[in-house]
Design an enzyme around this catalytic site. Structure first.
Site, PDB file in Angstrom:
ATOM      1  N   HIS A  85       0.774  -1.079  -0.007  1.00 16.77           N
ATOM      2  CA  HIS A  85       0.117  -0.191   0.041  1.00 16.77           C
ATOM      3  C   HIS A  85       0.957   1.238   0.013  1.00 16.77           C
ATOM      4  CE1 HIS A  85      -3.533  -2.562   1.627  1.00 16.77           C
ATOM      5  NE2 HIS A  85      -3.331  -2.753   0.448  1.00 16.77           N
ATOM      6  N   CYS A 125       3.872  12.689  -7.990  1.00 16.52           N
ATOM      7  CA  CYS A 125       3.247  13.664  -8.694  1.00 16.52           C
ATOM      8  C   CYS A 125       2.072  12.999  -9.366  1.00 16.52           C
ATOM      9  CB  CYS A 125       4.224  14.058  -9.862  1.00 16.52           C
ATOM     10  SG  CYS A 125       3.534  15.061 -10.986  1.00 16.52           S
ATOM     11  N   CYS A 152       3.026  13.104 -13.718  1.00 17.03           N
ATOM     12  CA  CYS A 152       4.153  12.278 -14.294  1.00 17.03           C
ATOM     13  C   CYS A 152       4.798  11.181 -13.221  1.00 17.03           C
ATOM     14  CB  CYS A 152       5.257  13.288 -14.568  1.00 17.03           C
ATOM     15  SG  CYS A 152       6.234  13.772 -13.186  1.00 17.03           S
TER      16      CYS A 152
HETATM   17  C1  BJW Z   1      -3.077  -6.641  16.704  1.00 14.11           C
HETATM   18  C2  BJW Z   1      -2.592  -5.822  17.699  1.00 14.11           C
HETATM   19  C3  BJW Z   1      -1.403  -6.305  18.163  1.00 14.11           C
HETATM   20  C4  BJW Z   1      -4.443  -4.864  17.198  1.00 14.11           C
HETATM   21  N1  BJW Z   1      -0.786  -7.489  17.642  1.00 14.11           N
HETATM   22  N2  BJW Z   1      -2.498  -7.779  16.163  1.00 14.11           N
HETATM   23  C5  BJW Z   1     -12.534  -8.081  -3.443  1.00 14.11           C
HETATM   24  C6  BJW Z   1     -13.797  -8.166  -2.842  1.00 14.11           C
HETATM   25  C7  BJW Z   1     -14.410  -6.724  -2.174  1.00 14.11           C
HETATM   26  C8  BJW Z   1     -13.749  -5.688  -2.445  1.00 14.11           C
HETATM   27  C9  BJW Z   1     -12.658  -5.584  -3.197  1.00 14.11           C
HETATM   28  C10 BJW Z   1     -12.027  -6.737  -3.746  1.00 14.11           C
HETATM   29  N3  BJW Z   1     -10.932  -6.331  -4.423  1.00 14.11           N
HETATM   30  C11 BJW Z   1     -10.786  -5.019  -4.280  1.00 14.11           C
HETATM   31  C12 BJW Z   1     -11.818  -4.402  -3.486  1.00 14.11           C
HETATM   32  C13 BJW Z   1     -11.836  -2.971  -3.112  1.00 14.11           C
HETATM   33  C14 BJW Z   1     -11.007  -2.733  -2.046  1.00 14.11           C
HETATM   34  C15 BJW Z   1     -11.383  -3.416  -0.971  1.00 14.11           C
HETATM   35  O1  BJW Z   1     -10.757  -4.421  -0.433  1.00 14.11           O
HETATM   36  N4  BJW Z   1     -12.644  -3.167  -0.480  1.00 14.11           N
HETATM   37  C16 BJW Z   1     -12.889  -3.894   0.974  1.00 14.11           C
HETATM   38  C17 BJW Z   1     -12.777  -3.135   2.360  1.00 14.11           C
HETATM   39  C18 BJW Z   1     -14.238  -4.114   0.540  1.00 14.11           C
HETATM   40  N5  BJW Z   1      -9.722  -2.876  -2.208  1.00 14.11           N
HETATM   41  C19 BJW Z   1      -8.830  -1.781  -3.264  1.00 14.11           C
HETATM   42  O2  BJW Z   1      -9.663  -0.619  -3.351  1.00 14.11           O
HETATM   43  C20 BJW Z   1      -7.350  -1.930  -3.293  1.00 14.11           C
HETATM   44  N6  BJW Z   1      -7.212  -1.736  -4.837  1.00 14.11           N
HETATM   45  C21 BJW Z   1      -7.447  -2.764  -5.693  1.00 14.11           C
HETATM   46  O3  BJW Z   1      -8.319  -3.754  -5.528  1.00 14.11           O
HETATM   47  O4  BJW Z   1      -7.295  -2.190  -6.878  1.00 14.11           O
HETATM   48  C22 BJW Z   1      -7.759  -3.027  -7.890  1.00 14.11           C
HETATM   49  C23 BJW Z   1      -8.740  -2.279  -8.596  1.00 14.11           C
HETATM   50  C24 BJW Z   1      -8.703  -0.750  -8.792  1.00 14.11           C
HETATM   51  C25 BJW Z   1      -9.784   0.023  -9.012  1.00 14.11           C
HETATM   52  C26 BJW Z   1     -10.917  -0.614  -9.581  1.00 14.11           C
HETATM   53  C27 BJW Z   1     -11.148  -2.261  -9.417  1.00 14.11           C
HETATM   54  C28 BJW Z   1      -9.978  -2.785  -8.748  1.00 14.11           C
HETATM   55  C29 BJW Z   1      -6.696  -0.989  -2.785  1.00 14.11           C
HETATM   56  C30 BJW Z   1      -6.828  -1.098  -1.352  1.00 14.11           C
HETATM   57  C31 BJW Z   1      -5.996   0.024  -0.547  1.00 14.11           C
HETATM   58  C32 BJW Z   1      -6.431  -0.016   0.933  1.00 14.11           C
HETATM   59  N7  BJW Z   1      -5.626   1.383   1.426  1.00 14.11           N
HETATM   60  C33 BJW Z   1      -5.683   1.372   2.892  1.00 14.11           C
HETATM   61  C34 BJW Z   1      -5.450   2.766   3.122  1.00 14.11           C
HETATM   62  C35 BJW Z   1      -4.018   3.249   2.892  1.00 14.11           C
HETATM   63  C36 BJW Z   1      -3.809   4.612   3.031  1.00 14.11           C
HETATM   64  C37 BJW Z   1      -4.055   5.133   4.394  1.00 14.11           C
HETATM   65  O5  BJW Z   1      -3.327   4.817   5.389  1.00 14.11           O
HETATM   66  O6  BJW Z   1      -4.689   5.997   4.502  1.00 14.11           O
HETATM   67  O7  BJW Z   1      -4.772   0.500   3.674  1.00 14.11           O
HETATM   68  S1  BJW Z   1      -7.230   0.841   3.530  1.00 14.11           S
HETATM   69  C38 BJW Z   1      -6.509   0.350   5.202  1.00 14.11           C
HETATM   70  O8  BJW Z   1      -6.786  -1.108   5.288  1.00 14.11           O
HETATM   71  C39 BJW Z   1      -4.884   0.607   4.818  1.00 14.11           C
HETATM   72  C40 BJW Z   1      -4.713  -0.879   5.399  1.00 14.11           C
HETATM   73  O9  BJW Z   1      -3.135  -1.293   4.767  1.00 14.11           O
HETATM   74  C41 BJW Z   1      -5.718  -1.779   5.102  1.00 14.11           C
HETATM   75  C42 BJW Z   1      -5.669  -3.128   5.949  1.00 14.11           C
HETATM   76  O10 BJW Z   1      -5.931  -2.671   7.180  1.00 14.11           O
HETATM   77  P1  BJW Z   1      -5.274  -3.441   8.197  1.00 14.11           P
HETATM   78  O11 BJW Z   1      -3.839  -3.658   8.410  1.00 14.11           O
HETATM   79  O12 BJW Z   1      -5.900  -5.098   8.240  1.00 14.11           O
HETATM   80  O13 BJW Z   1      -5.552  -2.943   9.591  1.00 14.11           O
HETATM   81  P2  BJW Z   1      -7.262  -3.166  10.404  1.00 14.11           P
HETATM   82  O14 BJW Z   1      -7.245  -1.886  11.398  1.00 14.11           O
HETATM   83  O15 BJW Z   1      -8.363  -3.427   9.733  1.00 14.11           O
HETATM   84  O16 BJW Z   1      -6.845  -4.370  11.632  1.00 14.11           O
HETATM   85  C43 BJW Z   1      -5.798  -4.223  12.445  1.00 14.11           C
HETATM   86  C44 BJW Z   1      -6.142  -5.845  13.172  1.00 14.11           C
HETATM   87  O17 BJW Z   1      -4.847  -5.696  14.019  1.00 14.11           O
HETATM   88  C45 BJW Z   1      -7.265  -6.095  13.895  1.00 14.11           C
HETATM   89  O18 BJW Z   1      -7.469  -7.385  13.340  1.00 14.11           O
HETATM   90  C46 BJW Z   1      -6.670  -6.291  15.423  1.00 14.11           C
HETATM   91  O19 BJW Z   1      -7.318  -7.370  16.007  1.00 14.11           O
HETATM   92  C47 BJW Z   1      -5.095  -6.511  15.278  1.00 14.11           C
HETATM   93  N8  BJW Z   1      -4.370  -6.007  16.338  1.00 14.11           N
HETATM   94  N9  BJW Z   1      -3.567  -4.806  17.988  1.00 14.11           N
HETATM   95  C48 BJW Z   1      -1.260  -8.079  16.775  1.00 14.11           C
HETATM   96  N10 BJW Z   1      -1.033  -5.529  19.136  1.00 14.11           N
HETATM   97 ZN    ZN Z   2       5.315  15.570 -12.467  1.00 14.30          ZN
END
Ligand code: BJW
Ligand code: ZN
Length: 246
Positions: free
Chosen positions: A120, A128, A131
């Protein structure tokens, strides 16, 4: 903490290891997660999946920068924790080890992990919108959105927002690693965001043992062979020490 002895056997036998990390691994560093306890991160009343979206970059880039500046401010006072350092140590024990992260904080690299696949992007870089030239953020924060010194277009955070494609080639490398590993560790992710969340199923169907390290159950818990219900800052150092005494 009890770790099932069957899992320790698998760990000892593993030759090719792939790890997927999420926000939970940085929670013990003081970095807020996105989801958890039924909550979702909110910025000025806006859920993060709205502000962290391709649409917001198009329609209100200034607001997106405010949200990222706020998070850069939080990160300034945070450092990698025992979980990040343990993964860098564990990597030394395997000739085939791939670390894939959804995190944008750069803490794995800071803790000494090499060749980290950042699915990510990285919050310490800007890009940019036209570009695609990339800029290190350190030292150039003042008035976002800055302009590109190459073409004059606006800069945006070099991270992958909802509805955007992952960096070219990154997911393909991760899929390859998931397919060839015999042990797949899923650490600190709710496994709700795709395509990253799909890697565990890819590993499992290619024959890997899948292990989750997370204090809570997740969307992936049912497809995991083992679960270590513990914080990663506790569980990973323990795995590192088990590997070190063998
Ligand atoms: C502990 C702990 C401790 C606590 N020890 N553990 C298929 C099905 C449905 C939807 C889609 C699909 N394919 C694609 C999609 C759309 C979408 C998506 O997935 N949507 C779903 C949510 C429904 N995906 C996208 O859009 C992706 N792009 C894509 O697929 O491109 C192809 C495409 C493009 C255009 C059109 C069509 C296709 C891109 C996804 C980008 C996600 N970006 C983010 C934001 C980044 C920027 C920012 O920081 O603002 O990334 S979203 C956010 O969630 C961030 C994270 O990396 C990501 C995952 O979250 P994560 O890491 O799991 O964190 P949490 O908070 O959810 O969980 C924390 C966990 O830690 C918990 O379980 C706790 O219990 C645990 N925990 N303390 C160990 N001490
Ligand atoms: Zn540029």
């Amino acid at each position: 903490m009890e770790i099932e002895s069957k899992f320790l056997d698998q760990l000892a036998r593993a030759r090719r290891v792939c790890v997927l990390t999420g926000a939970g691994i940085s929670a013990e560093s003081g970095v807020p997660t996105f989801r958890g306890g039924g909550q979702s991160a909110v910025w000025k009343g806006m859920p993060f999946d709205e502000i962290s979206s391709a649409r917001m970059v198009r329609e209100n880039l200034g607001e997106v920068w405010e949200w990222f500046d706020y998070r850069l401010g939080i990160l300034k006072d945070c450092r990698p924790n025992a979980g990040h350092f343990a993964l860098a140590e564990i990597a030394q024990r395997f000739s085939d080890f791939t670390l894939v992260t959804q995190n944008i904080d750069g803490f794995h690299c800071e803790a000494g992990s090499r060749d980290v696949i950042e699915l990510h992007g990285n919050i310490q870089r800007a890009r940019c919108v036209d570009c695609e030239k990339r800029f290190e953020i350190a030292g150039i924060v003042p008035h976002w959105p800055e302009e590109c010194d190459e073409c004059g277009a606006k800069l945006r955070p070099d991270v992958v927002l909802f509805g955007e494609m992952l960096p070219e080639g990154a997911f393909e490398i991760a899929v390859e690693a998931a397919r060839r590993c015999d042990l797949f560790l899923v650490v600190g992710t709710s496994a709700l965001v795709y395509p990253a969340a799909g890697l565990a199923a890819i590993a499992r169907s290619a024959g890997a043992v899948v292990v989750e390290i997370n204090p809570e159950e997740t969307a992936l818990s049912d497809v995991c062979d083992f679960a270590i219900r513990e914080k990663s800052g506790v569980a990973l150092p323990m795995l590192a020490s088990v590997l070190n005494v063998e």
